[in-house]
Design an enzyme around this catalytic site. Structure first.
Site, PDB file in Angstrom:
ATOM      1  CG  ASP A 189      -0.153   0.179   2.492  1.00 23.04           C
ATOM      2  OD1 ASP A 189       1.081   0.320   2.434  1.00 23.04           O
ATOM      3  OD2 ASP A 189      -0.781   0.181   3.550  1.00 23.04           O
TER       4      ASP A 189
ATOM      5  N   GLY B  98       1.008   3.736   2.228  1.00 24.17           N
ATOM      6  CA  GLY B  98       1.375   4.280   3.531  1.00 24.17           C
ATOM      7  C   GLY B  98       0.498   5.411   4.013  1.00 24.17           C
TER       8      GLY B  98
ATOM      9  CG  PHE C  82      -5.008   3.100   6.340  1.00 22.41           C
ATOM     10  CD1 PHE C  82      -6.335   3.451   6.385  1.00 22.41           C
ATOM     11  CD2 PHE C  82      -4.516   2.213   7.291  1.00 22.41           C
ATOM     12  CE1 PHE C  82      -7.183   2.929   7.360  1.00 22.41           C
ATOM     13  CE2 PHE C  82      -5.348   1.687   8.262  1.00 22.41           C
ATOM     14  CZ  PHE C  82      -6.680   2.047   8.292  1.00 22.41           C
TER      15      PHE C  82
ATOM     16  CD  GLN D 297      -9.974   7.365   0.258  1.00 25.88           C
ATOM     17  OE1 GLN D 297     -10.970   7.406   0.962  1.00 25.88           O
ATOM     18  NE2 GLN D 297      -8.912   6.627   0.589  1.00 25.88           N
TER      19      GLN D 297
ATOM     20  CG  ASP E 184      -5.950  -5.480   2.442  1.00 27.04           C
ATOM     21  OD1 ASP E 184      -5.864  -5.064   3.621  1.00 27.04           O
ATOM     22  OD2 ASP E 184      -6.269  -4.735   1.486  1.00 27.04           O
TER      23      ASP E 184
ATOM     24  CB  CYS F 230     -10.036 -28.121   8.684  1.00 23.19           C
ATOM     25  SG  CYS F 230      -8.763 -26.950   8.202  1.00 23.19           S
TER      26      CYS F 230
ATOM     27  CB  CYS G 113      -5.168 -26.589   7.926  1.00 20.07           C
ATOM     28  SG  CYS G 113      -5.449 -26.642   9.704  1.00 20.07           S
TER      29      CYS G 113
ATOM     30  CB  CYS H 283      -7.532 -29.559  11.236  1.00 20.14           C
ATOM     31  SG  CYS H 283      -8.271 -28.026  11.824  1.00 20.14           S
TER      32      CYS H 283
ATOM     33  CG  HIS I  11      -7.887 -23.670  11.682  1.00 22.17           C
ATOM     34  ND1 HIS I  11      -8.432 -24.767  11.046  1.00 22.17           N
ATOM     35  CD2 HIS I  11      -8.939 -22.870  12.027  1.00 22.17           C
ATOM     36  CE1 HIS I  11      -9.749 -24.641  11.016  1.00 22.17           C
ATOM     37  NE2 HIS I  11     -10.079 -23.504  11.609  1.00 22.17           N
TER      38      HIS I  11
HETATM   39 ZN   LIG Z   1      -7.668 -26.539  10.128  1.00 20.78          ZN
END
Ligand SMILES: [Zn+2]
Length: 428
Positions: free
Chosen positions: A93, A95, A97, A244, A320, A361, A363, A366, A392
């Site tokens: 970005d 900066g 903000f 904006q 984001d 899940c 991941c 998990c 996770h």
């Molecule tokens: Zn997970």
């Protein structure tokens, strides 16, 4: 000529679309979550974790990296990709903000602003410079030329202009960079929001002009030109403009028209989007139909699951959000079948729970650990808790984004949202 962004399919019942955004460091399949890596790291996890999770793109923070370690240090070490060991796409970005939110904290009082920008106020409090600011030493001053501000780390004076934030972001070397904008808060009135928007428009023109000059002042040794990447622009970088206009309809429309008429590679939707979810959705309804269909749109800083569905249905391609990583570090783990899609793992009810966080899940966390173990790590304040929880939550969100992309391909986004208990209306 190939395009930077290619739309592959559309959901006929909403404004959602699937696409591919090409960068010198790989393709991003949209709609995509952009993981937040403020300080050139996604907190608690490394690039190997991010690759396994399937994270496509990161966004780092120009304000923070400019102050520490400085863009020259990063450029000397080969640019952000090499510096942080991540060879996928990166955004930065501008900066503005952070410079703004630190300033607003002084103008309106830290308490009010803390609920709007918790990360920035926390950073400022840690730096100890809000205390000085409260004693009358302002941290930020916005002029036609740019933003003058003091570092929240050591109080040293700095300036961001539309031109030097391009230079700084060139040195950092991200694939996609943003123009400097002035971000207003819901506490600003119509008149101020309008003045700030008009200044942001003038800054956008300056930034684009500067960006398009043939020989940038700091050519980078490490940027390759990817297939389909526009030649001769910003040394392989793409530049996004920012819309904006606060939560005001006429200002948002003016800003969308003005910014989208400029030759940016994509568009951010920034600033205050009001005080409620409904305000956010209205801002998207006003803004997105006025943006060029063929260019990518990035919604800056959202991330509750309900908001993601609503934003994607309104035509957002990238967003984001710190929520999955910040909530993970607080022990809030995302699951599909729970109130607000989360369980608080520190709750004593998990002390003997042998199940994984989420039954389906896949991941790393998990697949290998129980709720009881995660509960124990959090209660014992072990640092592994942060890493396992972050893995996770990021995996959970990436899985959701894959489901969303598939649903768009199958013209079934509304049905998928309904399975998550979320009602999407037809576009107005
Ligand atoms: Zn997970």
């Amino acid at each position: 000529m190939m395009h930077l962004f290619e739309i592959r399919c559309r959901d006929p019942h909403t404004r959602a679309r699937c696409g591919v955004l090409k960068t010198p460091h790989g393709d991003i399949h949209t709609p995509s979550f952009v993981a937040v890596g403020t300080q050139a790291t996604v907190k608690a996890v490394g690039p190997d974790d991010l690759n396994k999770i399937g994270i496509q793109v990161l966004i780092a923070n120009t304000y923070h990296l400019h102050l520490r370690p400085g863009e020259d240090v990063i450029a000397q070490l080969g640019g952000l990709h090499r510096f942080m060991g991540w060879d996928g796409p990166i955004m930065t970005d501008s900066g503005g903000f952070q410079a703004f939110s630190l300033g607003a904290a002084i103008e309106h009082g830290v308490g009010k602003i803390a609920s709007i920008f918790p990360d920035e106020v926390e950073a400022a409090e840690r730096g100890g410079h809000l205390r000085k600011a409260r004693q009358g030493q302002s941290l930020v001053k916005i002029t036609e030329e740019g933003i003058e501000f003091r570092s929240h780390l050591d109080g040293s004076p700095h300036k961001f202009t539309p031109e030097n934030t391009i230079d700084i972001q060139r040195k950092l070397g991200a694939d996609i960079i943003f123009v400097l904008d002035e971000c207003t808060s819901p506490l600003h009135d119509y008149e101020y929001t309008k003045r700030a928007m008009e200044r942001t428009h003038r800054w956008a023109v300056r930034a684009l002009e500067y960006f398009k000059r043939p020989s940038p002042p700091a050519p980078l040794p490490f940027v390759e030109t990817g297939e389909g990447w526009p030649q001769g622009r910003g040394e392989g970088q793409a530049l996004f403009g920012i819309v904006q206009g606060g939560a005001y309809k006429d200002l948002r429309e003016q800003s969308a028209k003005f910014i989208s008429a400029l030759d940016f590679d994509g568009f951010g939707i920034g600033g205050s989007v009001g005080r409620s979810k409904e305000d956010l959705y209205r801002v998207l309804d006003w803004t997105i139909p006025l943006l060029p269909e063929e260019k990518p749109r990035h919604l800056l800083g959202i991330g509750e699951i309900e908001d993601i569905f609503h934003a994607v249905a309104r035509g957002v391609d990238l967003f984001d959000c710190v929520a999955p990583t910040r909530m993970a570090r607080n022990g809030a783990l995302w699951v599909k079948d729970a109130q607000d899609f989360r369980v608080n793992i520190t709750n004593s009810m998990y002390k003997r729970d042998p199940r994984p966080i989420a039954p389906d899940c896949e991941c790393y966390t998990c697949q290998n650990f129980s709720r009881a173990y995660l509960h124990h790590l959090f209660i014992a304040k072990e640092i592994l808790a942060m890493r396992l929880a972050t893995i996770h939550n990021l995996y959970f969100l990436e899985s959701l984004m894959r489901e969303i992309r598939r649903a768009i391909q199958e013209s079934a986004l509304i049905e998928l949202a309904a399975m998550w208990g979320i009602t999407l209306g037809k576009p107005s």
